[in-house]
Design an enzyme around this catalytic site. Structure first.
Site, short mmCIF file in Angstrom:
data_model
loop_
_atom_site.label_atom_id
_atom_site.label_comp_id
_atom_site.label_asym_id
_atom_site.label_seq_id
_atom_site.Cartn_x
_atom_site.Cartn_y
_atom_site.Cartn_z
N GLU A 68 0.82 -1.21 0.00
CA GLU A 68 0.00 0.00 0.00
C GLU A 68 0.86 1.27 0.00
OE1 GLU A 68 -0.64 -2.72 1.61
OE2 GLU A 68 -2.69 -3.25 1.10
N HIS A 96 -9.09 -7.12 9.52
CA HIS A 96 -9.94 -6.94 8.34
C HIS A 96 -11.27 -6.28 8.65
CE1 HIS A 96 -7.04 -10.07 7.25
NE2 HIS A 96 -7.17 -9.61 6.01
#
Lengths: 343, 388
Positions: free
Chosen positions: A72, A139
């Site tokens: 990322e 998550h």
């Protein structure tokens, strides 16, 4: 064009999900702005992204929907650079939890570019956040609070199909970096049946990006929520109305930074009571900001202490039952509203 | 092993504090759960407090003789295992509420009946305060509405209902004197008041006043009689506040004077040092000033008692309310002819007499003290030569 045709995408008449709306918005954005491109892990067909938000888009626009490495930091760095050079990058992170890996690029570079250089940085980061059963600590988090902290970033969190579509397009059009918080539960569970013969891209946005919306009117208490919590609050509001005769006013913040406080003050003038609901943890969060503004600028309107409903103060549990009691749910919201109304 | 706090429990609904009389075990001694650990003395009784846990007394925080309030830490007990309130977690209340992530203000678990620091009784929310300011209503007016909030708190909705109720009447502006009297009466009524009464024969005064320049009224006689009686026994004009009783230094007595749209209570200073004629002049002065609204703002300050001559309104008996800050009011009824048994002639005489009433703050004195004072006043009034 394999799989989904442009016609099928553009004419999604009938039942549209939140996820469909996002896909539609990106499809329309790619058509509208030649400088827009999508960059994310496995976003290309045939996989079409972790949640299939980009399914069919690389087929329609093969050069402008690109797979990224699982990093990322690098993705955000590339997007900042491209944005400075005039592109409109749309980043997809598979889970907002991993925005922490891109933290430096987002808060030190994207947020400060215009301040430092006078060059706009029109990038959008799509952040799937919020919990799902069994997702656990990595998550399911809702990291919007630490993104709202940094001047220079716009943080939005739509809760409806209509807003998912229009706010994503407005975010892509925006010349500032926009952290676009999506809610994973809403992807499939938030649906809208469009008017016969009318698709989302034929509708017009009702509000600009930075305005909150009163989504249910009432006089007993103002309940402020955003993203996935609007659905929970609306359920709580319905329950309170039918079982207890308590009519609450529900405000969907839509945009977390900047905050549209005026809409909240106007509502408090009607109700005098405030319950703030967010799926994230409470400490230093969006709710803390809303309540601090209210107590400073609308103290005279308060007839009861403002109350917050947030996630419990632990990492997010794996076990589905633990997760369900960890996140704010309608029952806890109902209780907080009753306590506030009875104060 | 963990340390757990022993606190002063709620001993009764009205008990807020107590004094430790004796510790029943010494530091180092062990104690069983539910066994008596100390004796405390409250206003009304001596009670034992028990240990909630089995353990060893490791520290006494409040020694015998110490005064303490409900919830105060008295001692530390060392117990096996983990208990609800330990030294480390003393400030966290573990009660679950709708948002368990928010720590609650400390509340001693042994004192659930005590109103916690966050109790909202009597609390006016910011919104209620701004509504009061906006509507011109005052806190004292809130008694007009039924409070529907927690612990009897007045809510914004309650104010709206009050306003709606008031809108069914015709509104006029209240004079500032009427508003002041209204406020003062609300405060005065917060005390437990009681009234005693007696009949006074007035013939002696009616005869005596002819010999005094200005022919003083019954109020002048009553002023002086009350001042002299109070000089001998001031129990009814003391003030109780905090841990003290306050005795007045001067016999400064107010006189209720009818003014337009209200009553004024100008104070006559050192009444016991003024003769009847002198008093008559002082009183005529203040009455004149009161009726022409020329009294200085502090003229009503500092009185220890008030005289109300409601007899001048042809009322025989009433219980006027002593103003706030004063503990006693002497009221004079109208003079009427009464039958009076004459033992010498074995027949009924016709005498002129009036009822006098004494309304007093029952916290400061009892009925017997009031009766004693009233009899002393009656005696002076029936023997006016003693007032010379």
């Amino acid at each position: 064009m394999a799989g989904v045709t442009a016609e099928q995408l553009a004419a999604s008449v009938g039942t549209t999900t939140y996820l469909d709306a996002l896909r539609q918005a990106m499809f329309d954005a790619l058509a509208q702005w030649p400088e827009a491109f999508i960059y994310g892990q496995d976003v290309e067909d045939p996989f079409g992204g972790a949640f299939k938000a980009t399914k069919g888009l690389s087929t329609a626009y093969p050069e402008r929907v690109r797979n990224a490495p699982i990093c990322e930091d690098a993705m955000a760095g590339l997007a900042v650079g491209a944005a400075i050079y005039g592109a409109r990058p749309i980043l997809e992170f598979q889970f907002s939890d991993f925005a922490s890996i891109a933290f430096n690029q987002l808060v030190n570079h994207a947020a400060t570019t215009f301040y430092r250089t006078g060059k706009p940085c029109p990038l959008v980061v799509r952040l799937p956040m919020g919990g799902t059963a069994g997702g656990g600590p990595f998550h399911c988090q809702s990291p919007e609070a630490w993104l709202t902290y940094h001047p220079g970033l716009i943080v939005v969190a739509p809760s409806s199909v209509f807003d998912a579509y229009h706010m994503l397009k407005q975010s892509i059009a925006c010349d500032d970096p926009v952290m676009f918080c999506e809610n994973k539960l809403l992807y499939f569970h938030e649906k809208e049946v469009s008017e016969a013969g009318k698709s989302l891209n034929e509708s017009t946005p009702q509000l600009p990006l930075g305005k909150a919306a009163v989504v249910r009117e009432g006089d007993a208490c103002t309940v402020v929520a955003y993203s996935g919590m609007v659905k929970e609050v609306m359920e709580a509001a319905e329950r309170l109305s039918t079982r207890n005769g308590i009519l609450v006013e529900v405000i969907d913040l839509r945009c977390l930074k900047p905050l549209d406080m005026q809409t909240i003050y106007d509502s408090l003038a009607r109700t005098g009571r405030l319950v703030m609901v967010n799926e994230a943890w409470s400490y230093g969060g969006v709710g803390a900001q809303v309540i601090s503004q209210v107590t400073q600028h609308a103290f005279h309107l308060l007839d009861a202490p403002p109350r917050r409903v947030s996630a419990l103060e632990t990492p997010i549990p794996y076990h589905p039952e633990l997760w369900r009691s960890h996140r704010p749910h309608a029952r806890r919201i109902v209780q907080a509203i009753i306590e506030t109304v009875q104060y | 092993m963990t340390k757990t706090a022993i606190r002063l429990p709620q001993l009764g609904e009205a008990v807020a504090e107590a004094t430790i009389q004796e510790w029943l075990i010494a530091v180092g001694d062990s104690i069983e759960a539910d066994a008596d650990i100390a004796e405390v003395e409250t206003e009304k009784s001596v009670l034992a407090i028990t240990s909630q846990h089995t353990g060893v007394l490791v520290e006494i925080v409040k020694e015998a003789g110490s005064a303490c309030e409900v919830g105060d830490l008295l001692a530390w007990l060392e117990v096996e295992g983990i208990v609800e309130e330990t030294e480390q977690s003393e400030e966290i209340d573990t009660h679950q509420t709708s948002d368990p992530t928010e720590p609650k203000p400390m509340r001693a678990p042994t004192a659930p009946a005590l109103a916690p620091a966050g109790s909202s009784a009597g609390f006016l929310s910011p919104r209620v305060r701004s509504m009061l300011a906006e509507t011109g209503l005052r806190e004292a007016d809130l008694h007009l509405v039924r409070a529907t909030g927690t612990d009897g708190r007045v809510t914004a909705r309650d104010i709206e209902r009050l306003q709606a109720h008031l809108d069914t009447y015709i509104a006029h502006d209240a004079s500032s004197l009427r508003r002041a009297v209204s406020d003062s009466m609300s405060r005065a009524w917060e005390r437990p008041l009681a009234t005693v009464s007696s009949l006074v024969q007035m013939d002696p005064i009616l005869k005596h006043r002819r010999s005094i320049p200005g022919r003083p009224s019954a109020s002048i006689y009553a002023l002086r009689a009350l001042a002299l009686a109070l000089r001998e026994d001031d129990r009814l004009v003391r003030i109780i506040a905090g841990d003290h009783i306050y005795e007045p230094k001067h016999m400064d007595i107010a006189l209720a004077v009818d003014a337009e749209d209200g009553v004024l209570n100008p104070v006559i200073h050192k009444v016991d040092t003024q003769g009847l004629a002198e008093l008559d002049e002082s009183v005529n002065n203040v009455i004149e000033q009161a009726r022409s609204r020329k009294l200085s703002p502090d003229a009503g300050e500092g009185g220890i008692a008030t005289i109300s001559n409601y007899g001048s309104l042809r009322i025989t008996w009433a219980t006027p309310v002593p103003p706030p800050g004063q503990s006693c009011l002497l009221g004079l009824g109208s003079v009427r002819r009464h039958p009076n048994w004459n033992a010498k002639t074995n027949s009924w005489d016709c005498v002129r007499a009036c009822e006098i009433t004494m309304t007093f703050d029952h916290r400061i004195a009892d009925g017997a003290a009031a009766a004693h004072l009233l009899h002393a006043v009656v005696k002076y009034l029936e023997h006016p030569e003693r007032l010379d």
